[in-house]
Enzyme design. Sequence first.
Site, PDB file in Angstrom:
ATOM      1  N   GLY A   1       0.685  -1.545  -0.203  1.00 29.30           N
ATOM      2  CA  GLY A   1       0.373   0.086  -0.090  1.00 29.30           C
ATOM      3  C   GLY A   1       0.671   1.291   0.328  1.00 29.30           C
ATOM      4  O   GLY A   1       0.742   2.196  -0.768  1.00 29.30           O
TER       5      GLY A   1
ATOM      6  N   PHE B   1       0.008  10.002  -7.519  1.00 28.37           N
ATOM      7  CA  PHE B   1       0.026   8.875  -7.360  1.00 28.37           C
ATOM      8  C   PHE B   1      -0.914   7.986  -7.923  1.00 28.37           C
ATOM      9  O   PHE B   1      -0.594   6.574  -8.560  1.00 28.37           O
ATOM     10  CB  PHE B   1      -0.819   8.707  -6.234  1.00 28.37           C
ATOM     11  CG  PHE B   1      -0.298   9.337  -4.562  1.00 28.37           C
ATOM     12  CD1 PHE B   1       1.812   9.393  -4.490  1.00 28.37           C
ATOM     13  CD2 PHE B   1      -0.700   9.592  -3.501  1.00 28.37           C
ATOM     14  CE1 PHE B   1       1.447  10.922  -3.625  1.00 28.37           C
ATOM     15  CE2 PHE B   1      -0.235  10.655  -2.781  1.00 28.37           C
ATOM     16  CZ  PHE B   1       1.354  11.207  -3.094  1.00 28.37           C
TER      17      PHE B   1
ATOM     18  N   TRP C   1       2.781   1.885  -3.012  1.00 27.14           N
ATOM     19  CA  TRP C   1       1.616   1.908  -4.389  1.00 27.14           C
ATOM     20  C   TRP C   1       1.656   3.362  -4.780  1.00 27.14           C
ATOM     21  O   TRP C   1       1.209   3.829  -5.363  1.00 27.14           O
ATOM     22  CB  TRP C   1       0.543   1.281  -4.058  1.00 27.14           C
ATOM     23  CG  TRP C   1      -0.854   2.310  -4.873  1.00 27.14           C
ATOM     24  CD1 TRP C   1      -1.467   1.236  -6.299  1.00 27.14           C
ATOM     25  CD2 TRP C   1      -1.906   2.763  -4.985  1.00 27.14           C
ATOM     26  NE1 TRP C   1      -2.730   2.398  -6.640  1.00 27.14           N
ATOM     27  CE2 TRP C   1      -2.489   3.159  -5.529  1.00 27.14           C
ATOM     28  CE3 TRP C   1      -2.113   4.030  -3.461  1.00 27.14           C
ATOM     29  CZ2 TRP C   1      -3.849   4.113  -5.739  1.00 27.14           C
ATOM     30  CZ3 TRP C   1      -2.215   4.917  -4.087  1.00 27.14           C
ATOM     31  CH2 TRP C   1      -3.938   5.244  -4.502  1.00 27.14           C
ATOM     32  N   HIS C   2       1.560   3.860  -3.447  1.00 27.34           N
ATOM     33  CA  HIS C   2       1.535   5.858  -3.804  1.00 27.34           C
ATOM     34  C   HIS C   2       2.605   6.103  -4.203  1.00 27.34           C
ATOM     35  O   HIS C   2       2.546   7.773  -4.405  1.00 27.34           O
ATOM     36  CB  HIS C   2       1.573   6.263  -2.199  1.00 27.34           C
ATOM     37  CG  HIS C   2       0.350   6.294  -1.207  1.00 27.34           C
ATOM     38  ND1 HIS C   2      -0.731   5.310  -0.549  1.00 27.34           N
ATOM     39  CD2 HIS C   2      -0.402   6.615  -1.459  1.00 27.34           C
ATOM     40  CE1 HIS C   2      -1.324   5.469   0.047  1.00 27.34           C
ATOM     41  NE2 HIS C   2      -1.292   6.615  -0.901  1.00 27.34           N
ATOM     42  N   GLY C   3       3.757   5.741  -4.350  1.00 29.59           N
ATOM     43  CA  GLY C   3       5.200   6.590  -4.705  1.00 29.59           C
ATOM     44  C   GLY C   3       5.943   5.534  -5.374  1.00 29.59           C
ATOM     45  O   GLY C   3       6.400   4.151  -4.282  1.00 29.59           O
TER      46      GLY C   3
END
Lengths: 533, 467
Positions: free
Chosen positions: B318, B467, B321-323
């Site tokens: 998770g 993102f 996934w943001h960056g």
Amino acid sequence: MEPLQPIRAKSVPSFGLVWLLTIVGAAVIFPLVSVLWINYYKTEDPAWIDLLYRQKHIALQRRTSPRLVIVGGSAALFGIDAELIERKLHIPTVNLATHAGLGLRYLLDRAKRELRPGDIVLVAAEYETWPDAYRDSEGPAFDYIWTYDKPYLASMNAIEAAKMISAVPWSQWPISAQGWLDRRRGDYLHFPELSFYSVATLDPNGDIHIVTPSAKSQPPSFAFPSDPALPAMQSIRDFGAYARDNGIRLLWTWPNIARPRALSQPPGFLLDLLQSSGFVILDQPADNAFPPDWFMDTPYHPNPCCRRLRTEELIRRLRPELGLPPAPEKVTGLFLLAGREHHLTDGNLFADDPGVRFRYLSRDSDPRSISPERVAERVRQGTPIYTDSDDAKPLLESAGLTLTLQSHQIQTVSQWFAEHPSSIICIAAPKNHSLDPIWKTVVADPVYRQLASGFAAEINQRLFRSNSMPCIISIQTSPEAKITVDDREFVSSATGVCVLAIDPEMGIVVGKAIFTPAANIETWRLYRVGRAL
Amino acid sequence: MLYNSFQFLFVFLPLCLLLYFAAAKVSGWFANVVLAAMSLVFYACWDPWNLLVIAISITVNFALGLALRSEHSKPKRGLLALGVAANLAALAYFKYTNFALANWAAVAARHFQPLQITLPLGISFFTFTQIAFLVDAYQGKAAELGFFRYVLFVGFFPHLIAGPIVHHSEIMPQFAQGGAKKWIRANIHIGIAFLTIGLFNKVIIADNCAPWANQVFDSPHPVCCLDAWRGALAYTMQLYFDFSGYCDMAIGLAMLFNIRLPDNFNNPYQSQSLADFWRRWHMTLSRFLREYLYIPLGGNRKGEARRQFNVMATMLLGGIWHGAGWTYALWGVFHGIMLMLNHAWSRLNLPLPRIFARILTFLIVVIGWVIFRAGALHIAASRLQSMFGLQAGRPLASPKAAGGQFAVLAILLVLVNFAPNAKQWVESRSLNKKRAIFLGVLFFICLLQMCGMYARRSPQPFIYFRF
């Protein structure tokens, strides 16, 4: 997967319409309320700019067209001597220059209000005035327009006006309430804060006369505008069209600056724009770049000596444009400027001798400076050389030169009063001062008796003349006699009678003197430089 | 084209509504085609080249979805794996290639020149949306399928760029409904309310907190304790009001077209525990991670040790996934550890006082946001050290300015703790004339702020757009 729960909300049928009408209504009401409410009375710059424009408006009103009107920021305010131009070229001249922070676009728009057919406009705009970022955020122009020139908002297109309105920070709303209170009390003039850059120091031609401490300021970030699409470019074109329609001639001079490390040539598109808009370009940027030591608190503010040099050169370039014969190439004499102070007097005017050249007595590597040794050489060659600066004396003596008094002017009390027939005269004699009987001939009996009585007094007077040009006068007689105007201009003495003349409309000091018991003053003197015996 | 732009609010949106409802007069299918086309136009406004990426992604996933639903398709499991792998490969290429190469170069002490890869906007969101679709199709849950409705399911412009991450089953039926093609005044009113509240949260609150946070996090020097807290709190508020503001706008915009998008926030800063926080913050991402990662990994069904591993793996992914950055990975690990502690504490059955639990949860979240925002691990470490008095630094703002900012942040803290969210506010009372005036004034204030931002050439995009 559970189905999404609907959003359970009840609404009245007119909800959307009321929402929309509220936005439309706010879009109409908010700008109006903003225009009525927002002010920057708490800020100093708008007050300074407003006072300058008020004074310069009066100066312009007093002169008949054709007039030469100087437009620009403080580089022109400090760097071009309108009085000198007026006296040498015999054309009514007003220095309308104010503040570079206003941006070229506003400076030109504002000048239009003052111009009449037949006038000649000389623009000397700082390089930083080309982009007018003032529509985006607070700054001198933004604050000034919001405080003193709200009608200018109406001259903007809708998008620009919207930007101006939306760029007012919310914090300015409560500050504006304080501003209105300041306005009511008169504190909005900021005389104490502006005492250094005081409007009392202007002359009747709109020139400023102050000598600030030298800040050894860095040379400016010198850059020509590189974007032909800048709004200022269009305002140049508009101004050119306006001048054509109104029979106004346009002249252009590059601003006086402390010489930057690199001095480039203006881009071709800029020169084309100026010329196609009707401007006659008088000089090159390098012509108006001077040694940084000749500047005061900013790289655009020359000291009075440098101003004299810059204006003398400008006058030589202006002569043909005004239909006068060009200054002779032959040098008929040299006048030496020295130190940082200089005052225009009848003695150093040389109005009838355009062959006299002006040089700064220093060792700077600038063609407009001259070293004491070089002066000695010119003296040997027989060139008449003059100065009125006491600062020149030690430098010249070091080169084996002497100063001999060439001429001077003495003024009596009666002559001084005769020179200021319509001014407000302030007089302060020190307490217990024995007054010369000659004062009986120039002041009314009650005033004379009061002055002679040796009384102690302290007077603080705020003058708002018919044109609303404010002026604050403070007079005291003990421990010494002192007259102060706008917390800035003053004359004081413990032994003589102080007199000070104020222009009743412009609120400026037009004369000040100290009369000792001899009751005469020397207003100027001129020395001739010669070889020591 | 940002939601908080004049072009969107006064040109694109009105035109889109006009064309959609005009097309609906012809047929529902035609209205869907028009809306899909407008959504792609909206996407192409950012970068027309990206249109190719999303077009390929949509077409391939639609075809895979058809194949997965087909009775004759065998072996389905392999096809699903291929689809998921292809989506993740595309995401990895666009998002993580340079990050991976840079790290490899650092380890190998080689010079690294970043590759010219432009990250297609919203790729993280539409990739996850379509992975979920493939899994649903595999499991036989994706009943509705029509190409233009599928394009809308993935590319409907209100949720295309930054979510909410939608499920096929909750959105596709809505596009199929004939009733959704009518001008429904109640939905328009709800849409207006959500749009206005979201715009206000973004433009007035988040964008004004941003410079305060930027000042602290962009400083190359150590900052003092108060400044570190000021920056941390400012970013905490900026992120919440930015993302929740975006989501409120997305929900409101969708409502204008009679489409109900899932809620994405439920007062997350009122959470009593970190587990509670993840049920309230970015709810659709949490749902995706739970259903398509945590549960397939075994969830809590395979013993405590495996559960803790699953939690950590889920939070790490998770975070990533943001960056593409170690701070995001660390943020994920931090939350994973905190969730593990949360679960361990829960098993002790020693409930903390509510107020204490709430404050503690909030502080953990704030610390997490410091790592999330920092941009580099050493900056995160520096700011955290400052926050806990382990490092001195010079103040960045005058006491007056800092005091004013703390006062505003305190007000925002009260708001996020006690004020209703947009949905609660809209549902709590009737949308009457008073509220219409109130919202109209808010909207106008936003327009003013937007004017000022455009004048300064600094309109702020939504944080989650990157993102």
